[in-house]
Design a protein around this motif. Structure first.
Motif, PDB file in Angstrom:
ATOM      1  N   SER A  68       5.886  -4.845  -5.688  1.00  0.00           N
ATOM      2  CA  SER A  68       4.949  -3.805  -6.103  1.00  0.00           C
ATOM      3  C   SER A  68       5.681  -2.553  -6.585  1.00  0.00           C
ATOM      4  O   SER A  68       6.507  -1.987  -5.876  1.00  0.00           O
ATOM      5  CB  SER A  68       4.020  -3.437  -4.950  1.00  0.00           C
ATOM      6  N   ILE A  69       5.348  -2.121  -7.794  1.00  0.00           N
ATOM      7  CA  ILE A  69       5.827  -0.855  -8.333  1.00  0.00           C
ATOM      8  C   ILE A  69       4.777   0.227  -8.123  1.00  0.00           C
ATOM      9  O   ILE A  69       5.099   1.372  -7.810  1.00  0.00           O
ATOM     10  CB  ILE A  69       6.187  -1.015  -9.823  1.00  0.00           C
ATOM     11  N   LEU A  70       3.521  -0.145  -8.263  1.00  0.00           N
ATOM     12  CA  LEU A  70       2.415   0.762  -7.946  1.00  0.00           C
ATOM     13  C   LEU A  70       1.235  -0.058  -7.463  1.00  0.00           C
ATOM     14  O   LEU A  70       0.785  -0.976  -8.162  1.00  0.00           O
ATOM     15  CB  LEU A  70       2.006   1.589  -9.167  1.00  0.00           C
ATOM     16  N   SER A  71       0.751   0.256  -6.273  1.00  0.00           N
ATOM     17  CA  SER A  71      -0.414  -0.414  -5.698  1.00  0.00           C
ATOM     18  C   SER A  71      -1.413   0.613  -5.220  1.00  0.00           C
ATOM     19  O   SER A  71      -1.047   1.724  -4.832  1.00  0.00           O
ATOM     20  CB  SER A  71       0.000  -1.317  -4.522  1.00  0.00           C
ATOM     21  N   MET A  72      -2.675   0.218  -5.238  1.00  0.00           N
ATOM     22  CA  MET A  72      -3.737   1.048  -4.692  1.00  0.00           C
ATOM     23  C   MET A  72      -4.117   0.489  -3.322  1.00  0.00           C
ATOM     24  O   MET A  72      -4.525  -0.674  -3.207  1.00  0.00           O
ATOM     25  CB  MET A  72      -4.947   1.057  -5.618  1.00  0.00           C
ATOM     26  N   TYR A  73      -3.973   1.306  -2.298  1.00  0.00           N
ATOM     27  CA  TYR A  73      -4.169   0.864  -0.914  1.00  0.00           C
ATOM     28  C   TYR A  73      -5.650   0.879  -0.531  1.00  0.00           C
ATOM     29  O   TYR A  73      -6.385   1.814  -0.838  1.00  0.00           O
ATOM     30  CB  TYR A  73      -3.404   1.780   0.032  1.00  0.00           C
ATOM     31  N   PHE A  74      -6.078  -0.176   0.136  1.00  0.00           N
ATOM     32  CA  PHE A  74      -7.405  -0.235   0.742  1.00  0.00           C
ATOM     33  C   PHE A  74      -7.245  -0.642   2.197  1.00  0.00           C
ATOM     34  O   PHE A  74      -6.461  -1.544   2.507  1.00  0.00           O
ATOM     35  CB  PHE A  74      -8.297  -1.267   0.035  1.00  0.00           C
ATOM     36  N   ASP A  75      -8.004  -0.002   3.082  1.00  0.00           N
ATOM     37  CA  ASP A  75      -8.026  -0.483   4.455  1.00  0.00           C
ATOM     38  C   ASP A  75      -9.437  -0.949   4.795  1.00  0.00           C
ATOM     39  O   ASP A  75     -10.337  -0.937   3.948  1.00  0.00           O
ATOM     40  CB  ASP A  75      -7.499   0.561   5.442  1.00  0.00           C
ATOM     41  N   ARG A  76      -9.636  -1.354   6.016  1.00  0.00           N
ATOM     42  CA  ARG A  76     -10.888  -2.002   6.408  1.00  0.00           C
ATOM     43  C   ARG A  76     -12.108  -1.120   6.134  1.00  0.00           C
ATOM     44  O   ARG A  76     -13.172  -1.620   5.783  1.00  0.00           O
ATOM     45  CB  ARG A  76     -10.824  -2.377   7.887  1.00  0.00           C
ATOM     46  N   GLY A  77     -11.960   0.178   6.291  1.00  0.00           N
ATOM     47  CA  GLY A  77     -13.085   1.075   6.084  1.00  0.00           C
ATOM     48  C   GLY A  77     -13.291   1.492   4.647  1.00  0.00           C
ATOM     49  O   GLY A  77     -14.189   2.274   4.348  1.00  0.00           O
ATOM     50  N   GLU A  78     -12.472   0.967   3.726  1.00  0.00           N
ATOM     51  CA  GLU A  78     -12.557   1.368   2.327  1.00  0.00           C
ATOM     52  C   GLU A  78     -12.844   0.191   1.412  1.00  0.00           C
ATOM     53  O   GLU A  78     -12.609   0.260   0.217  1.00  0.00           O
ATOM     54  CB  GLU A  78     -11.232   2.006   1.898  1.00  0.00           C
ATOM     55  N   THR A  79     -13.358  -0.900   1.964  1.00  0.00           N
ATOM     56  CA  THR A  79     -13.583  -2.090   1.151  1.00  0.00           C
ATOM     57  C   THR A  79     -14.683  -1.846   0.128  1.00  0.00           C
ATOM     58  O   THR A  79     -15.606  -1.068   0.347  1.00  0.00           O
ATOM     59  CB  THR A  79     -13.972  -3.289   2.035  1.00  0.00           C
ATOM     60  N   THR A  80     -14.582  -2.535  -1.002  1.00  0.00           N
ATOM     61  CA  THR A  80     -15.516  -2.349  -2.108  1.00  0.00           C
ATOM     62  C   THR A  80     -16.406  -3.562  -2.346  1.00  0.00           C
ATOM     63  O   THR A  80     -17.362  -3.469  -3.091  1.00  0.00           O
ATOM     64  CB  THR A  80     -14.737  -2.100  -3.405  1.00  0.00           C
ATOM     65  N   HIS A  81     -16.068  -4.680  -1.740  1.00  0.00           N
ATOM     66  CA  HIS A  81     -16.754  -5.956  -1.972  1.00  0.00           C
ATOM     67  C   HIS A  81     -16.572  -6.459  -3.408  1.00  0.00           C
ATOM     68  O   HIS A  81     -17.217  -7.416  -3.817  1.00  0.00           O
ATOM     69  CB  HIS A  81     -18.241  -5.887  -1.612  1.00  0.00           C
TER      70      HIS A  81
END
Length: 531
Positions: free
Chosen positions: A283-296
């Motif tokens: 990964s050079i650039l990733s957007m982080y998501f955690d359990r409380g930020e899921t988008t479905h």
């Protein structure tokens, strides 16, 4: 009271966006001076800019893949209605544009513009190092948004700064016509070069923040596009530059490779594995998501258990169960063509890592699939769609380098094979090793490798526009790159009469809000509309 806004009159449709959308400060803080008081506030604002970037997670697929000829349209293999069918079949017209309001990118550009103005011209409390890092990030992000706009629409309005208006807002003062294609690309190049200059010799890196390496990656994309893609425009088109810009892209890619900060993950599936986030060396650039930020968002690519469980069949003929533990989640709104999936060798690990395959009938003739790259993880019996969104990764550096070297008339097979070796693992043999061919043969081999490597990651349409056949014509017009289902008539993604569809039309609402805005090159003529 003074208020800052940006000049695209279409912003009026969005209720005059300002930095309060970042929950940082009131709308008129630019005049009140109640922000930009300390480094922590600047960092908070930059975090907000990254949040905007993350919220754009679906755009690469919509703008960069749906039109590329690898997707089903209409009805899925499990008989659900698929989204974006008019985009997928390239049925774009001035009355049905597929996307609207410049894909809402000017909202994000406004925020970046304000950040640049403040950090560049104010904020005396910042150290030189901190200021340069912030500016490197901001110029890089703005270049990214404008590059997405440029690849999508060609000539677009160039909104470079914030406008300060006293009292009543006059919409006429906000009108802004489209700049020429050549001028837009020149501005993008300036921004990405300003970003690189601001970062200087820094080697610091965090894959969740825009870094010098994200800037170098984007610089390579920009100059590769400039070198190979001619963008039509009534005022000043951009003509593909060839060698000079290929060499600039090559230099940027070599700097990433030479940094020794990145390497291919040993197993392809690990790139997208929730449990491997921390150790993703690719990964050079990733957007982080955690359990409380899921988008479905990930559920849009997955089977519906109530339809398939107990009724559909695995490739080995056994009855399908809820192997992904979706429970009530999952409904196929986007699905890839069977012909595309079956173009992968069975021994290519990318096939099973990217697609879960199944059949509607026991005879295994009616094929379907779910895309697994955004599947997230299961905890306490619940599936959370919390994968990182990997925006830039090292495999793309290698395949861009293959394309650059091919454009410069140099051998490129070693870069293709480096990616292919990881894909095949123990099954990598001389039979699947690529050997350099002609320019057109190499170009096609690179495209096919990109197809398999980046399925679902938003590159295929952009690749077809950028990459060439033997006559240096975009592969979007080539039948050779089509994935044809049984009985489907051979056809390219675009016909020879649809050159204007290399760009997207803008919706009528944009032109109504700003009469200075003209329709995208070629659409009025194609539809017999008077300018």
């Amino acid at each position: 009271m003074k208020k800052f806004i940006y000049g695209i009159a279409g912003a009026l449709l969005f209720g005059m966006y300002s930095c309060d959308t970042l929950d940082l400060s009131p709308e008129d803080y630019a005049a009140a001076g109640n922000y930009w008081k300390n480094p922590e506030q600047v960092s908070t604002y930059m975090n907000g800019l990254h949040a905007y970037l993350r919220d754009d997670y679906s755009s690469p697929l919509v703008l960069g893949e749906l039109r590329g000829g690898t997707m089903r349209e209409g009805t899925s293999s499990i008989n659900t209605s698929l989204n974006s069918s008019s985009i997928i079949r390239n049925d774009l017209r001035t009355t049905s544009t597929g996307i609207s309001n410049w894909n809402n990118y000017y909202e994000n550009i406004l925020q970046v513009n304000h950040f640049i103005e403040q950090v560049r011209d104010e904020c005396a409390f910042l150290s030189e190092s901190a200021r340069n890092t912030f500016l490197g990030q901001a110029y890089g992000m703005r270049a990214y948004y404008y590059f997405m706009l440029y690849r999508t629409y060609g000539a677009v309005p160039l909104e470079k700064d914030i406008k300060i208006l006293d009292g009543k807002i006059d919409a006429v003062s906000l009108y802004m016509k489209r700049s020429s294609a050549e001028d837009v690309l020149a501005f993008i190049k300036k921004d990405i070069n300003d970003s690189e200059t601001a970062f200087g010799s820094t080697t610091s890196f965090d894959k969740y923040y825009w870094s010098k390496y994200a800037t170098l990656f984007l610089k390579a994309q920009i100059y590769l596009w400039s070198a190979k893609v001619t963008t039509n425009d009534d005022e000043k088109p951009h003509t593909a530059t060839g060698t000079s810009d290929l060499e600039i892209a090559q230099k940027a890619l070599n700097e990433i490779i030479g940094s020794n900060k990145f390497s291919l993950m040993k197993n392809y599936a690990d790139i997208f594995d929730y449990g491997k986030k921390a150790n993703n060396t690719e990964s050079i650039l990733s957007m982080y998501f955690d359990r409380g930020e899921t988008t479905h968002w990930g559920s849009s690519f997955l089977y519906t258990p109530s339809i398939v469980v107990g009724s559909y069949y695995n490739p080995d003929g056994t009855v399908m169960q809820d192997v992904l533990q979706l429970n009530t989640a999952g409904i196929v709104r986007y699905e890839w063509k069977s012909a595309f999936i079956k173009s992968f060798d069975q021994t290519d690990s990318r096939r099973a890592a990217t697609f879960l395959e199944y059949y509607q009938d026991k005879e295994l003739t009616k094929h379907g699939s779910s895309m697994l790259k955004l599947v997230g993880h299961v905890a306490d019996g619940i599936r959370y769609f919390d994968n990182d969104i990997v925006m830039m990764r090292y495999a793309d550096v290698l395949l861009m380098m293959a394309e650059v070297e091919n454009g410069l008339g140099k051998p490129c097979a070693s870069y293709i094979n480096e990616v292919r070796k990881r894909a095949y693992g123990e099954n990598y043999t001389e039979d699947v090793t690529y050997t350099d061919g002609t320019y057109a043969e190499n170009e096609l081999a690179i495209l096919k490798e990109r197809d398999k490597e980046f399925a679902g990651e938003g590159t295929r349409w952009f690749d077809l526009v950028r990459m060439h056949d033997a006559a240096k014509k975009p592969l979007a017009f080539s039948v050779a790159v089509a994935y044809l289902e049984p009985g489907e008539e051979a056809a390219a993604v675009l016909s020879n009469t649809e050159e204007y569809k290399l760009l997207w039309p803008i919706n009528i609402g944009v032109m109504t809000a700003d009469p200075e805005i003209k329709q995208t090159w070629g659409y009025n003529q194609a539809e017999n509309i008077e300018d």
